[in-house]
Design a protein around this motif. Structure first.
Motif, PDB file in Angstrom:
ATOM      1  N   MET A   1      16.163  29.836  24.042  1.00 24.87           N
ATOM      2  CA  MET A   1      17.361  29.430  24.257  1.00 24.87           C
ATOM      3  C   MET A   1      18.296  30.188  25.268  1.00 24.87           C
ATOM      4  O   MET A   1      19.454  30.028  25.472  1.00 24.87           O
ATOM      5  CB  MET A   1      18.224  29.128  23.116  1.00 24.87           C
ATOM      6  N   ASP A   2      17.323  31.116  26.054  1.00 28.28           N
ATOM      7  CA  ASP A   2      17.899  31.980  26.899  1.00 28.28           C
ATOM      8  C   ASP A   2      18.862  31.266  28.235  1.00 28.28           C
ATOM      9  O   ASP A   2      19.636  31.955  28.637  1.00 28.28           O
ATOM     10  CB  ASP A   2      17.022  33.152  27.488  1.00 28.28           C
ATOM     11  N   TRP A   3      18.304  29.986  28.532  1.00 26.43           N
ATOM     12  CA  TRP A   3      18.662  29.501  29.305  1.00 26.43           C
ATOM     13  C   TRP A   3      20.368  29.291  29.235  1.00 26.43           C
ATOM     14  O   TRP A   3      21.103  28.843  30.320  1.00 26.43           O
ATOM     15  CB  TRP A   3      18.186  28.240  29.808  1.00 26.43           C
ATOM     16  N   MET A   4      20.697  29.394  28.003  1.00 24.53           N
ATOM     17  CA  MET A   4      22.390  28.917  27.796  1.00 24.53           C
ATOM     18  C   MET A   4      23.046  30.103  28.231  1.00 24.53           C
ATOM     19  O   MET A   4      24.388  30.331  28.288  1.00 24.53           O
ATOM     20  CB  MET A   4      22.358  28.560  26.275  1.00 24.53           C
ATOM     21  N   LEU A   5      22.542  31.491  28.395  1.00 24.50           N
ATOM     22  CA  LEU A   5      23.355  32.645  28.858  1.00 24.50           C
ATOM     23  C   LEU A   5      23.472  32.919  30.054  1.00 24.50           C
ATOM     24  O   LEU A   5      22.629  32.438  31.061  1.00 24.50           O
ATOM     25  CB  LEU A   5      22.275  33.971  28.359  1.00 24.50           C
ATOM     26  N   THR A   6      24.639  33.341  30.647  1.00 20.67           N
ATOM     27  CA  THR A   6      24.897  33.576  32.008  1.00 20.67           C
ATOM     28  C   THR A   6      24.164  34.572  32.564  1.00 20.67           C
ATOM     29  O   THR A   6      23.714  35.563  31.603  1.00 20.67           O
ATOM     30  CB  THR A   6      26.455  33.877  31.974  1.00 20.67           C
ATOM     31  N   GLU A   7      24.410  34.627  33.727  1.00 20.26           N
ATOM     32  CA  GLU A   7      23.611  36.047  34.170  1.00 20.26           C
ATOM     33  C   GLU A   7      24.077  36.927  33.883  1.00 20.26           C
ATOM     34  O   GLU A   7      23.299  38.011  33.664  1.00 20.26           O
ATOM     35  CB  GLU A   7      23.579  35.903  36.026  1.00 20.26           C
ATOM     36  N   GLN A   9      25.385  37.997  30.876  1.00 14.53           N
ATOM     37  CA  GLN A   9      25.097  37.943  29.617  1.00 14.53           C
ATOM     38  C   GLN A   9      23.822  38.568  29.799  1.00 14.53           C
ATOM     39  O   GLN A   9      23.197  39.469  28.762  1.00 14.53           O
ATOM     40  CB  GLN A   9      25.339  36.688  28.720  1.00 14.53           C
ATOM     41  N   LYS A  10      22.929  37.943  30.304  1.00 14.95           N
ATOM     42  CA  LYS A  10      21.435  38.246  30.424  1.00 14.95           C
ATOM     43  C   LYS A  10      21.207  39.878  30.915  1.00 14.95           C
ATOM     44  O   LYS A  10      20.569  40.596  30.284  1.00 14.95           O
ATOM     45  CB  LYS A  10      20.614  37.325  31.510  1.00 14.95           C
ATOM     46  N   GLU A  11      21.989  40.141  32.019  1.00 17.29           N
ATOM     47  CA  GLU A  11      22.071  41.560  32.506  1.00 17.29           C
ATOM     48  C   GLU A  11      22.655  42.719  31.264  1.00 17.29           C
ATOM     49  O   GLU A  11      22.039  43.728  31.179  1.00 17.29           O
ATOM     50  CB  GLU A  11      22.903  41.694  33.720  1.00 17.29           C
ATOM     51  N   LEU A  12      23.500  42.106  30.666  1.00 21.14           N
ATOM     52  CA  LEU A  12      24.197  42.867  29.452  1.00 21.14           C
ATOM     53  C   LEU A  12      23.106  43.275  28.383  1.00 21.14           C
ATOM     54  O   LEU A  12      22.883  44.273  27.802  1.00 21.14           O
ATOM     55  CB  LEU A  12      25.425  42.391  29.209  1.00 21.14           C
ATOM     56  N   GLN A  13      22.539  42.139  28.107  1.00 21.59           N
ATOM     57  CA  GLN A  13      21.418  42.242  27.093  1.00 21.59           C
ATOM     58  C   GLN A  13      20.230  42.891  27.474  1.00 21.59           C
ATOM     59  O   GLN A  13      19.815  43.773  26.669  1.00 21.59           O
ATOM     60  CB  GLN A  13      20.834  40.729  26.986  1.00 21.59           C
ATOM     61  N   GLN A  14      20.116  42.919  28.710  1.00 24.25           N
ATOM     62  CA  GLN A  14      18.837  43.953  29.315  1.00 24.25           C
ATOM     63  C   GLN A  14      19.198  45.223  29.144  1.00 24.25           C
ATOM     64  O   GLN A  14      18.696  46.139  28.931  1.00 24.25           O
ATOM     65  CB  GLN A  14      18.459  43.417  30.619  1.00 24.25           C
ATOM     66  N   MET A  15      20.608  45.628  29.425  1.00 18.06           N
ATOM     67  CA  MET A  15      20.971  46.983  29.462  1.00 18.06           C
ATOM     68  C   MET A  15      20.767  47.444  28.001  1.00 18.06           C
ATOM     69  O   MET A  15      20.558  48.539  27.784  1.00 18.06           O
ATOM     70  CB  MET A  15      22.301  46.977  30.005  1.00 18.06           C
ATOM     71  N   ILE A  16      21.067  46.540  27.216  1.00 21.66           N
ATOM     72  CA  ILE A  16      21.388  47.110  25.728  1.00 21.66           C
ATOM     73  C   ILE A  16      19.949  47.321  25.193  1.00 21.66           C
ATOM     74  O   ILE A  16      19.647  48.198  24.451  1.00 21.66           O
ATOM     75  CB  ILE A  16      22.092  45.975  24.908  1.00 21.66           C
ATOM     76  N   ALA A  17      18.949  46.272  25.591  1.00 22.94           N
ATOM     77  CA  ALA A  17      17.561  46.114  25.248  1.00 22.94           C
ATOM     78  C   ALA A  17      16.841  47.782  25.659  1.00 22.94           C
ATOM     79  O   ALA A  17      16.313  48.464  24.979  1.00 22.94           O
ATOM     80  CB  ALA A  17      16.818  45.573  25.892  1.00 22.94           C
ATOM     81  N   ILE A  71      26.212  38.550  21.281  1.00 20.11           N
ATOM     82  CA  ILE A  71      25.047  38.615  22.115  1.00 20.11           C
ATOM     83  C   ILE A  71      24.589  39.869  22.033  1.00 20.11           C
ATOM     84  O   ILE A  71      23.484  40.646  21.776  1.00 20.11           O
ATOM     85  CB  ILE A  71      24.952  38.040  23.451  1.00 20.11           C
ATOM     86  N   VAL A  72      25.683  40.938  22.497  1.00 23.29           N
ATOM     87  CA  VAL A  72      25.457  42.314  22.616  1.00 23.29           C
ATOM     88  C   VAL A  72      25.079  42.806  21.129  1.00 23.29           C
ATOM     89  O   VAL A  72      24.296  43.858  20.937  1.00 23.29           O
ATOM     90  CB  VAL A  72      26.700  43.012  23.106  1.00 23.29           C
ATOM     91  N   GLN A  73      25.869  42.570  20.255  1.00 26.49           N
ATOM     92  CA  GLN A  73      25.796  43.105  18.681  1.00 26.49           C
ATOM     93  C   GLN A  73      24.568  42.598  18.110  1.00 26.49           C
ATOM     94  O   GLN A  73      23.677  43.566  17.656  1.00 26.49           O
ATOM     95  CB  GLN A  73      26.830  42.441  17.890  1.00 26.49           C
ATOM     96  N   GLU A  74      23.843  41.481  18.491  1.00 22.64           N
ATOM     97  CA  GLU A  74      22.640  41.106  17.990  1.00 22.64           C
ATOM     98  C   GLU A  74      21.460  41.926  18.722  1.00 22.64           C
ATOM     99  O   GLU A  74      20.593  42.596  17.849  1.00 22.64           O
ATOM    100  CB  GLU A  74      22.396  39.599  18.522  1.00 22.64           C
ATOM    101  N   GLU A  75      21.730  42.157  19.951  1.00 22.04           N
ATOM    102  CA  GLU A  75      20.605  42.923  20.731  1.00 22.04           C
ATOM    103  C   GLU A  75      20.596  44.540  20.288  1.00 22.04           C
ATOM    104  O   GLU A  75      19.448  44.793  20.067  1.00 22.04           O
ATOM    105  CB  GLU A  75      21.042  42.837  22.161  1.00 22.04           C
ATOM    106  N   LEU A  76      21.752  45.016  20.034  1.00 17.93           N
ATOM    107  CA  LEU A  76      21.828  46.264  19.446  1.00 17.93           C
ATOM    108  C   LEU A  76      21.222  46.543  18.107  1.00 17.93           C
ATOM    109  O   LEU A  76      20.412  47.508  17.853  1.00 17.93           O
ATOM    110  CB  LEU A  76      23.256  47.051  19.445  1.00 17.93           C
ATOM    111  N   ALA A  77      21.353  45.281  17.337  1.00 20.05           N
ATOM    112  CA  ALA A  77      21.127  45.440  15.788  1.00 20.05           C
ATOM    113  C   ALA A  77      19.415  45.463  15.705  1.00 20.05           C
ATOM    114  O   ALA A  77      18.940  45.603  14.809  1.00 20.05           O
ATOM    115  CB  ALA A  77      21.583  44.381  15.050  1.00 20.05           C
ATOM    116  N   LYS A  78      18.827  44.602  16.896  1.00 19.13           N
ATOM    117  CA  LYS A  78      17.493  44.720  16.497  1.00 19.13           C
ATOM    118  C   LYS A  78      16.818  45.948  16.736  1.00 19.13           C
ATOM    119  O   LYS A  78      15.748  46.308  16.191  1.00 19.13           O
ATOM    120  CB  LYS A  78      17.058  44.028  18.235  1.00 19.13           C
ATOM    121  N   TYR A  79      17.337  47.300  17.199  1.00 16.13           N
ATOM    122  CA  TYR A  79      16.986  48.573  17.087  1.00 16.13           C
ATOM    123  C   TYR A  79      17.500  49.337  15.931  1.00 16.13           C
ATOM    124  O   TYR A  79      17.021  50.051  15.504  1.00 16.13           O
ATOM    125  CB  TYR A  79      17.317  49.256  18.581  1.00 16.13           C
TER     126      TYR A  79
END
Ligand code: CAA
Length: 380
Positions: A1-7, A9-17, A71-79
Protein backbone atom coordinates in the motif's frame (compact mmCIF):
# COMPACT_ATOMS: atom_id res chain seq x y z
CA UNK A 1 0.00 0.00 0.00
CA UNK A 2 3.03 2.27 -0.23
CA UNK A 3 1.53 3.94 -3.32
CA UNK A 4 -0.72 5.84 -0.91
CA UNK A 5 2.28 7.50 0.74
CA UNK A 6 3.51 10.89 -0.48
CA UNK A 7 7.12 11.28 -1.61
CA UNK A 8 7.81 13.19 1.60
CA UNK A 9 6.35 10.39 3.74
CA UNK A 10 8.41 7.79 1.87
CA UNK A 11 11.60 9.83 2.38
CA UNK A 12 10.87 10.20 6.07
CA UNK A 13 10.12 6.48 6.35
CA UNK A 14 13.45 5.67 4.67
CA UNK A 15 15.32 8.05 6.97
CA UNK A 16 13.75 6.40 10.04
CA UNK A 17 14.48 2.93 8.61
CA UNK A 18 18.16 3.86 8.21
CA UNK A 19 18.37 5.19 11.77
CA UNK A 20 16.39 2.21 13.07
CA UNK A 21 18.52 -0.44 11.32
CA UNK A 22 21.90 1.18 11.86
CA UNK A 23 21.47 2.53 15.37
CA UNK A 24 18.37 1.34 17.25
CA UNK A 25 18.23 -2.34 16.30
CA UNK A 26 21.93 -2.84 17.09
CA UNK A 27 21.38 -1.80 20.70
CA UNK A 28 17.81 -2.91 21.33
CA UNK A 29 18.33 -6.58 22.16
CA UNK A 30 21.32 -5.92 24.42
CA UNK A 31 19.61 -3.06 26.31
CA UNK A 32 16.47 -5.16 26.64
CA UNK A 33 18.49 -7.90 28.29
CA UNK A 34 20.86 -5.87 30.46
CA UNK A 35 18.47 -3.08 31.37
CA UNK A 36 21.09 -0.54 30.23
CA UNK A 37 19.44 2.71 29.24
CA UNK A 38 20.52 3.94 25.77
CA UNK A 39 20.96 7.65 26.58
CA UNK A 40 23.17 8.21 23.53
CA UNK A 41 20.49 6.78 21.25
CA UNK A 42 17.85 9.04 22.77
CA UNK A 43 20.15 12.04 22.39
CA UNK A 44 20.54 11.29 18.67
CA UNK A 45 16.77 10.98 18.20
CA UNK A 46 16.18 14.20 20.13
CA UNK A 47 18.77 15.97 17.97
CA UNK A 48 16.83 14.74 14.93
CA UNK A 49 13.71 16.30 16.51
CA UNK A 50 11.77 13.01 16.44
CA UNK A 51 10.04 13.88 19.73
CA UNK A 52 8.56 17.02 18.12
CA UNK A 53 7.73 15.62 14.72
CA UNK A 54 3.98 16.20 14.98
CA UNK A 55 4.10 19.57 16.73
CA UNK A 56 3.23 22.67 14.71
CA UNK A 57 6.08 24.29 12.77
CA UNK A 58 5.23 27.72 14.15
CA UNK A 59 6.15 26.43 17.62
CA UNK A 60 9.38 24.83 16.43
CA UNK A 61 7.95 21.36 15.75
CA UNK A 62 8.32 19.22 12.64
CA UNK A 63 4.88 20.27 11.43
CA UNK A 64 4.02 16.80 10.15
CA UNK A 65 0.36 15.82 10.02
CA UNK A 66 -1.13 12.92 12.05
CA UNK A 67 -0.95 10.47 9.11
CA UNK A 68 2.77 11.11 8.63
CA UNK A 69 3.28 10.87 12.39
CA UNK A 70 1.77 7.36 12.56
CA UNK A 71 3.89 6.28 9.59
CA UNK A 72 7.01 7.45 11.48
CA UNK A 73 5.88 5.85 14.75
CA UNK A 74 5.23 2.51 13.03
CA UNK A 75 8.60 2.53 11.26
CA UNK A 76 10.53 3.33 14.44
CA UNK A 77 8.64 0.69 16.43
CA UNK A 78 9.82 -1.97 13.94
CA UNK A 79 13.27 -1.58 15.49
CA UNK A 80 12.20 -0.99 19.08
CA UNK A 81 8.69 -0.27 20.30
CA UNK A 82 9.72 1.12 23.69
CA UNK A 83 12.05 3.60 22.05
CA UNK A 84 9.31 4.66 19.65
CA UNK A 85 6.71 5.07 22.41
CA UNK A 86 9.10 7.15 24.54
CA UNK A 87 9.89 9.53 21.71
CA UNK A 88 6.21 10.07 21.05
CA UNK A 89 5.47 10.65 24.76
CA UNK A 90 6.39 14.33 24.39
CA UNK A 91 3.82 14.72 21.61
CA UNK A 92 1.23 13.03 23.85
CA UNK A 93 1.98 15.50 26.65
CA UNK A 94 1.75 18.39 24.20
CA UNK A 95 -1.76 17.47 23.03
CA UNK A 96 -3.72 19.02 25.93
CA UNK A 97 -1.86 22.26 25.21
CA UNK A 98 -2.57 22.08 21.49
CA UNK A 99 -6.25 21.51 22.30
CA UNK A 100 -6.76 24.13 25.02
CA UNK A 101 -3.50 25.94 25.77
CA UNK A 102 -2.61 29.50 24.91
CA UNK A 103 0.08 30.30 22.33
CA UNK A 104 2.29 31.50 25.18
CA UNK A 105 1.90 28.18 27.04
CA UNK A 106 2.57 26.14 23.90
CA UNK A 107 5.65 28.20 23.11
CA UNK A 108 6.99 27.85 26.65
CA UNK A 109 6.47 24.08 26.47
CA UNK A 110 7.95 23.60 23.00
CA UNK A 111 10.93 25.83 23.85
CA UNK A 112 11.83 23.24 26.48
CA UNK A 113 11.45 20.37 23.98
CA UNK A 114 13.49 22.26 21.38
CA UNK A 115 16.47 22.11 23.75
CA UNK A 116 16.49 18.33 23.25
CA UNK A 117 14.43 17.72 26.35
CA UNK A 118 11.35 15.55 26.83
CA UNK A 119 7.86 15.84 28.31
CA UNK A 120 5.54 13.38 30.05
CA UNK A 121 1.76 13.02 30.35
CA UNK A 122 0.84 12.44 34.00
CA UNK A 123 -2.68 11.08 34.39
CA UNK A 124 -2.49 7.59 35.93
CA UNK A 125 -2.30 7.09 39.69
CA UNK A 126 -2.00 3.99 41.88
CA UNK A 127 -5.80 4.02 42.47
CA UNK A 128 -6.80 5.68 39.19
CA UNK A 129 -5.83 3.78 36.05
CA UNK A 130 -8.87 2.72 34.04
CA UNK A 131 -10.99 4.91 36.31
CA UNK A 132 -9.06 8.06 35.45
CA UNK A 133 -11.68 10.23 37.15
CA UNK A 134 -10.78 8.74 40.55
CA UNK A 135 -7.54 10.77 40.67
CA UNK A 136 -6.43 11.86 44.14
CA UNK A 137 -3.71 14.35 43.18
CA UNK A 138 -4.95 17.67 44.45
CA UNK A 139 -4.35 21.21 43.22
CA UNK A 140 -5.43 23.70 45.86
CA UNK A 141 -5.73 27.41 45.03
CA UNK A 142 -3.25 29.45 46.99
CA UNK A 143 -2.76 33.15 46.30
CA UNK A 144 -1.88 33.65 42.65
CA UNK A 145 -1.50 29.96 41.90
CA UNK A 146 -2.00 26.37 43.04
CA UNK A 147 -0.27 23.92 45.34
CA UNK A 148 -0.06 20.36 44.00
CA UNK A 149 0.19 17.21 46.09
CA UNK A 150 0.00 13.63 44.84
CA UNK A 151 1.67 10.71 43.15
CA UNK A 152 1.41 9.67 39.51
CA UNK A 153 2.50 6.20 38.40
CA UNK A 154 3.38 4.27 35.22
CA UNK A 155 4.49 7.55 33.64
CA UNK A 156 6.23 7.00 30.31
CA UNK A 157 9.51 9.00 30.33
CA UNK A 158 8.68 10.09 33.90
CA UNK A 159 12.36 10.04 34.84
CA UNK A 160 13.61 11.56 31.59
CA UNK A 161 11.19 14.43 31.14
CA UNK A 162 11.94 18.04 32.02
CA UNK A 163 8.32 19.13 31.86
CA UNK A 164 5.07 17.42 32.79
CA UNK A 165 1.42 17.87 31.98
CA UNK A 166 -0.28 16.91 35.23
CA UNK A 167 -3.96 16.20 35.87
CA UNK A 168 -5.10 17.13 39.38
CA UNK A 169 -8.36 17.67 41.25
CA UNK A 170 -9.13 21.34 41.85
CA UNK A 171 -12.53 20.41 43.30
CA UNK A 172 -13.00 16.79 44.37
CA UNK A 173 -16.67 17.36 45.18
CA UNK A 174 -17.39 17.79 41.46
CA UNK A 175 -15.97 14.39 40.45
CA UNK A 176 -14.59 14.32 36.91
CA UNK A 177 -15.75 17.93 36.46
CA UNK A 178 -13.37 18.93 39.25
CA UNK A 179 -10.22 17.87 37.39
CA UNK A 180 -7.82 20.38 35.86
CA UNK A 181 -4.60 20.19 33.84
CA UNK A 182 -1.32 21.96 34.59
CA UNK A 183 2.13 22.42 33.13
CA UNK A 184 4.68 21.54 35.82
CA UNK A 185 8.41 21.87 35.33
CA UNK A 186 10.64 19.09 36.63
CA UNK A 187 12.86 21.65 38.36
CA UNK A 188 10.03 23.08 40.49
CA UNK A 189 10.66 22.54 44.23
CA UNK A 190 8.75 19.48 45.48
CA UNK A 191 8.78 17.54 42.19
CA UNK A 192 10.62 14.24 42.35
CA UNK A 193 10.88 11.03 40.36
CA UNK A 194 9.77 7.95 42.27
CA UNK A 195 10.40 4.27 41.64
CA UNK A 196 11.23 3.08 38.17
CA UNK A 197 9.26 0.08 36.86
CA UNK A 198 11.21 -3.08 35.99
CA UNK A 199 9.03 -4.06 33.06
CA UNK A 200 8.30 -7.26 31.16
CA UNK A 201 8.69 -5.48 27.81
CA UNK A 202 9.40 -2.13 26.12
CA UNK A 203 12.48 -2.10 28.32
CA UNK A 204 14.17 0.69 26.36
CA UNK A 205 11.49 3.02 27.70
CA UNK A 206 11.62 4.68 31.08
CA UNK A 207 8.49 4.29 33.24
CA UNK A 208 8.39 5.84 36.70
CA UNK A 209 6.32 7.35 39.47
CA UNK A 210 6.35 11.15 39.57
CA UNK A 211 5.73 12.70 42.97
CA UNK A 212 4.41 16.19 43.78
CA UNK A 213 4.89 17.50 47.33
CA UNK A 214 3.65 21.02 47.97
CA UNK A 215 4.60 22.04 44.43
CA UNK A 216 3.71 25.65 43.70
CA UNK A 217 2.33 26.10 40.20
CA UNK A 218 1.57 29.57 38.85
CA UNK A 219 -2.01 30.18 37.68
CA UNK A 220 -0.73 30.83 34.15
CA UNK A 221 0.26 27.13 33.98
CA UNK A 222 -3.38 26.02 34.18
CA UNK A 223 -4.31 24.56 30.77
CA UNK A 224 -7.78 25.66 29.66
CA UNK A 225 -10.30 26.40 32.40
CA UNK A 226 -10.57 24.87 35.86
CA UNK A 227 -12.66 21.68 35.72
CA UNK A 228 -11.87 20.95 32.05
CA UNK A 229 -9.03 18.55 32.80
CA UNK A 230 -10.93 15.27 32.44
CA UNK A 231 -12.39 16.12 29.03
CA UNK A 232 -8.98 17.36 27.97
CA UNK A 233 -7.43 14.05 29.01
CA UNK A 234 -10.12 12.11 27.10
CA UNK A 235 -9.69 14.23 23.95
CA UNK A 236 -5.93 13.79 24.20
CA UNK A 237 -6.27 10.01 24.43
CA UNK A 238 -8.65 10.02 21.45
CA UNK A 239 -5.91 11.74 19.45
CA UNK A 240 -3.09 9.55 20.79
CA UNK A 241 -4.60 6.08 20.50
CA UNK A 242 -3.96 5.68 16.74
CA UNK A 243 -0.32 6.43 17.48
CA UNK A 244 -0.32 3.62 20.03
CA UNK A 245 -1.86 1.38 17.34
CA UNK A 246 0.85 2.43 14.89
CA UNK A 247 3.61 1.26 17.22
CA UNK A 248 1.77 -2.07 17.59
CA UNK A 249 1.73 -2.36 13.78
CA UNK A 250 5.50 -1.77 13.77
CA UNK A 251 5.91 -4.74 16.13
CA UNK A 252 3.69 -6.88 13.85
CA UNK A 253 5.77 -6.01 10.80
CA UNK A 254 9.02 -6.81 12.59
CA UNK A 255 7.58 -10.23 13.51
CA UNK A 256 6.48 -10.95 9.93
CA UNK A 257 9.88 -9.96 8.50
CA UNK A 258 11.73 -12.21 10.94
CA UNK A 259 9.34 -15.13 10.38
CA UNK A 260 9.53 -14.89 6.59
CA UNK A 261 13.35 -15.08 6.63
CA UNK A 262 13.34 -17.85 9.22
CA UNK A 263 10.70 -19.93 7.45
CA UNK A 264 12.65 -19.77 4.19
CA UNK A 265 15.95 -20.90 5.71
CA UNK A 266 14.92 -23.26 8.52
CA UNK A 267 14.64 -26.85 7.28
CA UNK A 268 12.70 -29.75 8.75
CA UNK A 269 12.30 -33.12 7.03
CA UNK A 270 14.71 -31.89 4.34
CA UNK A 271 12.65 -28.88 3.25
CA UNK A 272 12.30 -25.24 4.37
CA UNK A 273 9.39 -24.94 6.81
CA UNK A 274 7.95 -22.24 4.50
CA UNK A 275 6.62 -24.99 2.21
CA UNK A 276 4.30 -26.23 4.96
CA UNK A 277 0.74 -24.98 4.74
CA UNK A 278 0.67 -24.78 8.55
CA UNK A 279 3.39 -22.12 8.40
CA UNK A 280 1.94 -20.39 5.33
CA UNK A 281 -1.47 -20.01 6.98
CA UNK A 282 0.14 -18.53 10.07
CA UNK A 283 2.04 -16.04 7.91
CA UNK A 284 -1.14 -15.22 5.99
CA UNK A 285 -3.11 -14.56 9.19
CA UNK A 286 -0.25 -12.43 10.50
CA UNK A 287 -0.30 -10.40 7.28
CA UNK A 288 -4.11 -10.00 7.38
CA UNK A 289 -3.99 -8.71 10.96
CA UNK A 290 -1.05 -6.40 10.30
CA UNK A 291 -2.24 -4.83 7.06
CA UNK A 292 -5.80 -4.26 8.30
CA UNK A 293 -4.43 -2.68 11.48
CA UNK A 294 -2.03 -0.48 9.50
CA UNK A 295 -4.68 0.80 7.11
CA UNK A 296 -7.20 1.42 9.89
CA UNK A 297 -4.65 3.29 12.01
CA UNK A 298 -3.83 5.52 9.02
CA UNK A 299 -7.54 6.03 8.32
CA UNK A 300 -8.12 7.25 11.90
CA UNK A 301 -5.06 9.50 11.69
CA UNK A 302 -6.69 10.87 8.53
CA UNK A 303 -9.90 11.59 10.44
CA UNK A 304 -7.89 13.54 13.03
CA UNK A 305 -6.08 15.43 10.26
CA UNK A 306 -9.44 16.33 8.72
CA UNK A 307 -10.84 17.47 12.08
CA UNK A 308 -13.57 14.78 12.02
CA UNK A 309 -14.99 13.00 15.09
CA UNK A 310 -12.78 10.00 15.88
CA UNK A 311 -13.39 8.82 19.45
CA UNK A 312 -14.84 5.39 18.55
CA UNK A 313 -12.45 4.91 15.64
CA UNK A 314 -9.41 5.74 17.81
CA UNK A 315 -10.49 3.09 20.33
CA UNK A 316 -11.05 0.55 17.51
CA UNK A 317 -7.59 1.28 16.06
CA UNK A 318 -5.86 0.94 19.41
CA UNK A 319 -7.69 -2.23 20.46
CA UNK A 320 -7.50 -3.97 17.09
CA UNK A 321 -3.85 -3.17 16.40
CA UNK A 322 -2.70 -4.14 19.89
CA UNK A 323 -4.75 -7.37 19.94
CA UNK A 324 -3.22 -8.11 16.52
CA UNK A 325 0.30 -7.45 17.81
CA UNK A 326 -0.14 -9.96 20.63
CA UNK A 327 -1.59 -12.62 18.26
CA UNK A 328 1.03 -11.99 15.56
CA UNK A 329 4.00 -12.13 17.93
CA UNK A 330 2.60 -15.21 19.67
CA UNK A 331 2.50 -16.95 16.27
CA UNK A 332 6.01 -15.69 15.57
CA UNK A 333 7.26 -17.46 18.68
CA UNK A 334 5.46 -20.61 17.48
CA UNK A 335 7.02 -20.44 14.00
CA UNK A 336 10.48 -20.12 15.54
CA UNK A 337 9.69 -23.11 17.78
CA UNK A 338 12.22 -23.68 20.58
CA UNK A 339 14.33 -20.82 19.22
CA UNK A 340 11.32 -18.54 19.54
CA UNK A 341 11.34 -19.16 23.27
CA UNK A 342 15.05 -18.44 23.55
CA UNK A 343 16.27 -14.98 24.45
CA UNK A 344 19.06 -15.45 21.89
CA UNK A 345 16.49 -14.88 19.16
CA UNK A 346 14.50 -11.67 18.79
CA UNK A 347 10.89 -12.86 18.62
CA UNK A 348 10.26 -13.42 22.34
CA UNK A 349 11.13 -9.73 22.87
CA UNK A 350 8.49 -8.74 20.33
CA UNK A 351 5.91 -10.84 22.21
CA UNK A 352 6.81 -9.15 25.51
CA UNK A 353 6.86 -5.70 23.89
CA UNK A 354 3.46 -6.27 22.26
CA UNK A 355 1.62 -7.08 25.50
CA UNK A 356 1.71 -3.56 26.97
CA UNK A 357 -0.19 -2.20 23.98
CA UNK A 358 -3.31 -4.02 25.22
CA UNK A 359 -2.87 -2.27 28.57
CA UNK A 360 -1.61 1.32 28.35
CA UNK A 361 -3.37 4.36 26.89
CA UNK A 362 -6.54 2.71 28.18
CA UNK A 363 -6.84 -1.07 28.50
CA UNK A 364 -8.54 -2.83 25.62
CA UNK A 365 -11.45 -3.46 27.98
CA UNK A 366 -11.79 0.33 28.35
CA UNK A 367 -11.56 0.71 24.55
CA UNK A 368 -14.45 -1.75 24.24
CA UNK A 369 -16.46 0.22 26.81
CA UNK A 370 -15.89 3.39 24.76
CA UNK A 371 -16.79 1.62 21.50
CA UNK A 372 -19.90 -0.05 22.92
CA UNK A 373 -21.02 3.19 24.60
CA UNK A 374 -20.82 5.04 21.29
CA UNK A 375 -22.49 2.21 19.33
CA UNK A 376 -25.40 2.23 21.78
CA UNK A 377 -25.82 5.99 21.33
CA UNK A 378 -26.09 5.70 17.54
CA UNK A 379 -29.53 5.96 15.99
CA UNK A 380 -30.60 3.69 13.13
N1 CAA B 1 -14.05 13.34 24.54
C1 CAA B 1 -14.66 14.40 25.16
N2 CAA B 1 -15.35 14.27 26.31
C2 CAA B 1 -15.45 13.04 26.85
C3 CAA B 1 -14.85 11.91 26.26
C4 CAA B 1 -14.13 12.09 25.04
N3 CAA B 1 -13.55 11.07 24.43
N4 CAA B 1 -15.11 10.83 27.02
C5 CAA B 1 -15.85 11.26 28.05
N5 CAA B 1 -16.05 12.59 27.94
C6 CAA B 1 -16.85 13.45 28.83
C7 CAA B 1 -18.27 12.97 28.91
O1 CAA B 1 -19.06 13.50 27.87
C8 CAA B 1 -18.70 13.48 30.27
O2 CAA B 1 -19.00 14.85 30.21
P1 CAA B 1 -20.55 15.39 30.31
O3 CAA B 1 -21.04 14.88 31.63
O4 CAA B 1 -20.41 16.86 30.24
O5 CAA B 1 -21.27 14.78 29.16
C9 CAA B 1 -17.43 13.38 31.10
O6 CAA B 1 -16.33 13.36 30.16
C10 CAA B 1 -17.37 12.11 31.92
O7 CAA B 1 -17.52 11.02 31.04
P2 CAA B 1 -17.85 9.56 31.55
O8 CAA B 1 -19.05 9.62 32.47
O9 CAA B 1 -17.94 8.66 30.38
O10 CAA B 1 -16.54 9.26 32.45
P3 CAA B 1 -16.15 7.97 33.25
O11 CAA B 1 -15.61 8.39 34.56
O12 CAA B 1 -17.26 6.96 33.22
O13 CAA B 1 -14.87 7.39 32.45
C11 CAA B 1 -13.63 6.26 30.73
C12 CAA B 1 -14.86 7.14 31.14
C13 CAA B 1 -13.77 6.15 29.23
C14 CAA B 1 -13.65 4.88 31.35
C15 CAA B 1 -12.33 7.00 31.13
O14 CAA B 1 -12.10 7.02 32.52
C16 CAA B 1 -11.10 6.41 30.45
O15 CAA B 1 -10.84 6.65 29.27
N6 CAA B 1 -10.30 5.64 31.20
C17 CAA B 1 -9.03 5.14 30.70
C18 CAA B 1 -7.93 6.09 31.03
C19 CAA B 1 -6.73 5.88 30.18
O16 CAA B 1 -6.79 5.67 28.98
N7 CAA B 1 -5.56 5.96 30.82
C20 CAA B 1 -4.33 5.86 30.11
C21 CAA B 1 -3.31 6.73 30.74
S1 CAA B 1 -2.20 7.47 29.62
C22 CAA B 1 -1.09 6.32 29.15
O17 CAA B 1 -1.19 5.14 29.37
C23 CAA B 1 -0.01 6.90 28.34
C24 CAA B 1 1.31 6.33 28.51
O18 CAA B 1 2.08 6.66 29.38
C25 CAA B 1 1.78 5.40 27.45
Amino acid sequence: MDWMLTEEQKELQQMIAKFGKNEVLKRAQECDRTGEFPTDLYNKALEMGLHMIDLPEKFGGGGFDPVTAVIVQEELAKYDAGFSVSLFASGLAAKPLLIAGTDRQIQMFTDILAQGKMAAFCLTEPQAGSDAGASQTAAVRDGGGYVLNGRKCFITTGGMADVYVVFAMTDKSKGVKGMSAFIVERGAPGVSVGKEEDKMGIRLSNTTDVVFEDVRVPAENLIGAEGEGFKLAMKTLDMARPSCGAAAVGICQAAIDLCRDYALQRKTFGRPIAVNQAIQFKLADMEIATETSRQYVRYVAGLIKAGKPHSTEAAVAKAYASDSAVKVTQEAVQIFGGYGYSREYPVEKLYRDAKIFQIFEGTNEIQRMVIAGNVLKQKA
